[in-house]
Design an enzyme around this catalytic site. Sequence first.
Site, PDB file in Angstrom:
ATOM      1  N   ARG A  62       0.815  -1.225   0.000  1.00  0.00           N
ATOM      2  CA  ARG A  62       0.000   0.000   0.000  1.00  0.00           C
ATOM      3  C   ARG A  62       0.847   1.273   0.000  1.00  0.00           C
ATOM      4  O   ARG A  62       0.437   2.291   0.567  1.00  0.00           O
ATOM      5  CB  ARG A  62      -0.947   0.031   1.209  1.00  0.00           C
ATOM      6  CG  ARG A  62      -2.047  -1.002   1.144  1.00  0.00           C
ATOM      7  CD  ARG A  62      -3.247  -0.468   0.399  1.00  0.00           C
ATOM      8  NE  ARG A  62      -4.242  -1.519   0.250  1.00  0.00           N
ATOM      9  CZ  ARG A  62      -5.244  -1.709   1.109  1.00  0.00           C
ATOM     10  NH1 ARG A  62      -5.389  -0.935   2.130  1.00  0.00           N
ATOM     11  NH2 ARG A  62      -6.093  -2.685   0.896  1.00  0.00           N
ATOM     12  N   ARG A  92      -3.165   6.381   0.332  1.00  0.00           N
ATOM     13  CA  ARG A  92      -3.610   7.574   1.053  1.00  0.00           C
ATOM     14  C   ARG A  92      -2.617   8.176   2.032  1.00  0.00           C
ATOM     15  O   ARG A  92      -2.903   9.215   2.619  1.00  0.00           O
ATOM     16  CB  ARG A  92      -4.923   7.256   1.769  1.00  0.00           C
ATOM     17  CG  ARG A  92      -6.070   7.202   0.785  1.00  0.00           C
ATOM     18  CD  ARG A  92      -7.347   6.859   1.463  1.00  0.00           C
ATOM     19  NE  ARG A  92      -7.229   5.545   2.081  1.00  0.00           N
ATOM     20  CZ  ARG A  92      -8.195   4.973   2.763  1.00  0.00           C
ATOM     21  NH1 ARG A  92      -9.335   5.579   2.936  1.00  0.00           N
ATOM     22  NH2 ARG A  92      -8.022   3.788   3.282  1.00  0.00           N
ATOM     23  N   ARG A  96      -6.588  11.759  -6.684  1.00  0.00           N
ATOM     24  CA  ARG A  96      -7.768  10.897  -6.571  1.00  0.00           C
ATOM     25  C   ARG A  96      -9.023  11.668  -6.113  1.00  0.00           C
ATOM     26  O   ARG A  96     -10.107  11.069  -5.991  1.00  0.00           O
ATOM     27  CB  ARG A  96      -7.485   9.790  -5.539  1.00  0.00           C
ATOM     28  CG  ARG A  96      -6.760   8.545  -6.051  1.00  0.00           C
ATOM     29  CD  ARG A  96      -7.669   7.603  -6.827  1.00  0.00           C
ATOM     30  NE  ARG A  96      -9.028   7.583  -6.338  1.00  0.00           N
ATOM     31  CZ  ARG A  96      -9.456   6.928  -5.272  1.00  0.00           C
ATOM     32  NH1 ARG A  96      -8.638   6.188  -4.601  1.00  0.00           N
ATOM     33  NH2 ARG A  96     -10.712   6.993  -4.893  1.00  0.00           N
ATOM     34  N   ASP A 146      -6.496  -2.995  -7.477  1.00  0.00           N
ATOM     35  CA  ASP A 146      -7.085  -3.575  -6.274  1.00  0.00           C
ATOM     36  C   ASP A 146      -7.388  -5.037  -6.557  1.00  0.00           C
ATOM     37  O   ASP A 146      -7.545  -5.427  -7.715  1.00  0.00           O
ATOM     38  CB  ASP A 146      -8.368  -2.849  -5.871  1.00  0.00           C
ATOM     39  CG  ASP A 146      -8.779  -3.234  -4.455  1.00  0.00           C
ATOM     40  OD1 ASP A 146      -8.255  -2.641  -3.499  1.00  0.00           O
ATOM     41  OD2 ASP A 146      -9.578  -4.173  -4.309  1.00  0.00           O
ATOM     42  N   TYR A 187     -14.701 -11.842   0.228  1.00  0.00           N
ATOM     43  CA  TYR A 187     -15.451 -10.629  -0.153  1.00  0.00           C
ATOM     44  C   TYR A 187     -16.729 -10.992  -0.902  1.00  0.00           C
ATOM     45  O   TYR A 187     -17.786 -10.391  -0.684  1.00  0.00           O
ATOM     46  CB  TYR A 187     -14.579  -9.698  -1.005  1.00  0.00           C
ATOM     47  CG  TYR A 187     -13.563  -8.944  -0.173  1.00  0.00           C
ATOM     48  CD1 TYR A 187     -13.979  -7.966   0.726  1.00  0.00           C
ATOM     49  CD2 TYR A 187     -12.209  -9.223  -0.252  1.00  0.00           C
ATOM     50  CE1 TYR A 187     -13.057  -7.283   1.510  1.00  0.00           C
ATOM     51  CE2 TYR A 187     -11.285  -8.552   0.528  1.00  0.00           C
ATOM     52  CZ  TYR A 187     -11.721  -7.586   1.406  1.00  0.00           C
ATOM     53  OH  TYR A 187     -10.815  -6.918   2.182  1.00  0.00           O
TER      54      TYR A 187
HETATM   55  O1  CP3 Z   1       0.174  -1.794  -2.452  1.00  0.00           O
HETATM   56  C1  CP3 Z   1      -0.113  -0.832  -3.204  1.00  0.00           C
HETATM   57  O2  CP3 Z   1       0.228   0.330  -2.981  1.00  0.00           O
HETATM   58  C2  CP3 Z   1      -0.852  -1.128  -4.503  1.00  0.00           C
HETATM   59  C3  CP3 Z   1      -2.246  -0.887  -4.478  1.00  0.00           C
HETATM   60  C4  CP3 Z   1      -3.207  -1.819  -3.746  1.00  0.00           C
HETATM   61  C5  CP3 Z   1      -4.484  -1.380  -3.355  1.00  0.00           C
HETATM   62  N1  CP3 Z   1      -5.175  -2.443  -2.879  1.00  0.00           N
HETATM   63  C6  CP3 Z   1      -4.962  -0.008  -3.500  1.00  0.00           C
HETATM   64  C7  CP3 Z   1      -6.087   0.424  -2.660  1.00  0.00           C
HETATM   65  C8  CP3 Z   1      -3.125  -3.175  -3.433  1.00  0.00           C
HETATM   66  C9  CP3 Z   1      -1.951  -4.131  -3.588  1.00  0.00           C
HETATM   67  C10 CP3 Z   1      -4.386  -3.553  -2.891  1.00  0.00           C
HETATM   68  C11 CP3 Z   1      -4.718  -4.937  -2.515  1.00  0.00           C
HETATM   69  C12 CP3 Z   1      -5.872  -5.171  -1.654  1.00  0.00           C
HETATM   70  N2  CP3 Z   1      -7.116  -4.618  -1.728  1.00  0.00           N
HETATM   71  C13 CP3 Z   1      -5.904  -6.140  -0.643  1.00  0.00           C
HETATM   72  C14 CP3 Z   1      -4.761  -7.030  -0.289  1.00  0.00           C
HETATM   73  C15 CP3 Z   1      -3.773  -6.298   0.530  1.00  0.00           C
HETATM   74  C16 CP3 Z   1      -4.195  -6.097   1.934  1.00  0.00           C
HETATM   75  O3  CP3 Z   1      -4.312  -4.933   2.340  1.00  0.00           O
HETATM   76  O4  CP3 Z   1      -4.364  -7.087   2.654  1.00  0.00           O
HETATM   77  C17 CP3 Z   1      -7.179  -6.127  -0.067  1.00  0.00           C
HETATM   78  C18 CP3 Z   1      -7.652  -6.993   1.073  1.00  0.00           C
HETATM   79  C19 CP3 Z   1      -7.949  -5.163  -0.764  1.00  0.00           C
HETATM   80  C20 CP3 Z   1      -9.365  -4.798  -0.553  1.00  0.00           C
HETATM   81  C21 CP3 Z   1      -9.461  -3.376  -0.165  1.00  0.00           C
HETATM   82  N3  CP3 Z   1      -9.408  -2.349  -1.087  1.00  0.00           N
HETATM   83  C22 CP3 Z   1      -9.543  -2.808   1.128  1.00  0.00           C
HETATM   84  C23 CP3 Z   1      -9.623  -3.592   2.417  1.00  0.00           C
HETATM   85  C24 CP3 Z   1      -9.509  -1.414   0.976  1.00  0.00           C
HETATM   86  C25 CP3 Z   1      -9.455  -0.352   2.049  1.00  0.00           C
HETATM   87  C26 CP3 Z   1     -10.742   0.327   2.290  1.00  0.00           C
HETATM   88  C27 CP3 Z   1     -10.500   1.716   2.870  1.00  0.00           C
HETATM   89  O5  CP3 Z   1     -10.847   2.683   2.184  1.00  0.00           O
HETATM   90  O6  CP3 Z   1      -9.937   1.815   3.979  1.00  0.00           O
HETATM   91  C28 CP3 Z   1      -9.439  -1.151  -0.417  1.00  0.00           C
HETATM   92  C29 CP3 Z   1      -9.373   0.170  -1.077  1.00  0.00           C
HETATM   93  C30 CP3 Z   1      -8.040   0.527  -1.586  1.00  0.00           C
HETATM   94  N4  CP3 Z   1      -7.211  -0.261  -2.329  1.00  0.00           N
HETATM   95  C31 CP3 Z   1      -7.429   1.795  -1.438  1.00  0.00           C
HETATM   96  C32 CP3 Z   1      -6.203   1.735  -2.123  1.00  0.00           C
HETATM   97  C33 CP3 Z   1      -5.205   2.841  -2.315  1.00  0.00           C
HETATM   98  C34 CP3 Z   1      -8.024   2.978  -0.721  1.00  0.00           C
HETATM   99  C35 CP3 Z   1      -9.068   3.590  -1.604  1.00  0.00           C
HETATM  100  C36 CP3 Z   1      -8.984   5.083  -1.645  1.00  0.00           C
HETATM  101  O7  CP3 Z   1      -7.877   5.659  -1.703  1.00  0.00           O
HETATM  102  O8  CP3 Z   1     -10.062   5.686  -1.689  1.00  0.00           O
END
Ligand code: CP3
Length: 380
Positions: A43, A47, A56, A92, A167
């Site tokens: 990640r 953010r 974004r 994602d 999910y």
């Molecule tokens: O690692 C990186 O920087 C690459 C980008 C990346 C994202 N999601 C961007 C993202 C990666 C590798 C993921 C994988 C992902 N997504 C996982 C596996 C990794 C982990 O954290 O265990 C999972 C479980 C998800 C599902 C998911 N997507 C969640 C739990 C969330 C967070 C919700 C929140 O807003 O707190 C997301 C959204 C997400 N994916 C964001 C980002 C940058 C935030 C969205 C935003 O910026 O509005």
Amino acid sequence: MTTDTTGTAARDGEPRRGGPADSAFVRACRREPGPHTPVWFMRQAGRSLPEYREIRANVGMLDSCRRPELVAEITLQPVRRHGVDAAILFSDIVVPVAAAGVDLDIVAGTGPVVAEPVRTREDVERIRPITRDDVSYVDEAVRMLVAELGDTPLIGFAGAPFTLASYLVEGGPSRTHAKTKALMYGQPELWHALCARLAEVTAAFLKVQVDAGVSAVQLFDSWAGALSEADYRRYVLPHSAAVLAGLADDFSGSRRGDGRAEPERSQGVPRIHFGVGTGELLGAMGEAGADVVGVDWRTPLDQATRRIGPDRAVQGNLDPCVLLAPWSVVETEVRRILEQGRAAPGHVFNLGHGVLPETDPDVLTRVVALVHEVSARPAD
Ligand code: CP3
């Protein structure tokens, strides 16, 4: 084997390739010596960065994953800012599932939300296998990034069948994974059909990224730690192994007749396999077909490598919350992890899970510099 002037090994008669394949990151994944311990952060594109929040501001998460130029820019932001040893594609884990026809959204502050959770065989059938055309924006983004990144490797990724299934069955994030486990234990045939379909979608998604030029892939099974080792082996491992073995086949051509993960490491791009709370599963997750096993902060890396065995590298494992503490605490923890990582045949420094949004990005930059400084190996 021959040794070149930098003390690194090269195969007889094979010219040293240079570029991302020779980077500190890929070398550590392959358990080869390199100039320093490589570091990147799960990640890292997200953010914690003001430039990410700005770009974004008016674009939904899924929408932004489908715009190659935006994907490339967000992917590059942490590389420019922190000097990390690898980029990870901004996307994602639910992107390929959406491309396969599942109606879902990523809700800020919540995560993926599925309109009609999977309950029946018909629901599984509606998840279509995907082709490159279904995710052409990913193919395009990876190609742009590989051209832009030069010697810095790009990591592709996907969600593993269990985490994706969670999910889809829950309809959104869950603490207990109760509905998922109820389906797994109560309707094992339907469970295996769902995971087999998700493995197919995931393998196709990763292959698009590999064909477009990523230097490594990470399979996120973030929630696998909710399972006992016996249940992981029975209900999950075969499906993750199918994904990882599929990738190995493309490169090594060594398919095993019984369909299980081949024990040798892939001749192609390194495969990283990661989950949270997986202390009891580390050995099994390696056996699923990983070159590198991701470890969260609960298991020290020296212990982790004993569980995983000498044939795989490790990745991890700073607690993301430590980054919110004073620098002296961060420094002590980084040094401890580097020391414990020396027990492993290869170590990629990372967090034990993703960067928290409230993290000060300057601390991440300092961690990168510290890892490089402490782990620098003089060329001989
Ligand atoms: O690692 C990186 O920087 C690459 C980008 C990346 C994202 N999601 C961007 C993202 C990666 C590798 C993921 C994988 C992902 N997504 C996982 C596996 C990794 C982990 O954290 O265990 C999972 C479980 C998800 C599902 C998911 N997507 C969640 C739990 C969330 C967070 C919700 C929140 O807003 O707190 C997301 C959204 C997400 N994916 C964001 C980002 C940058 C935030 C969205 C935003 O910026 O509005």
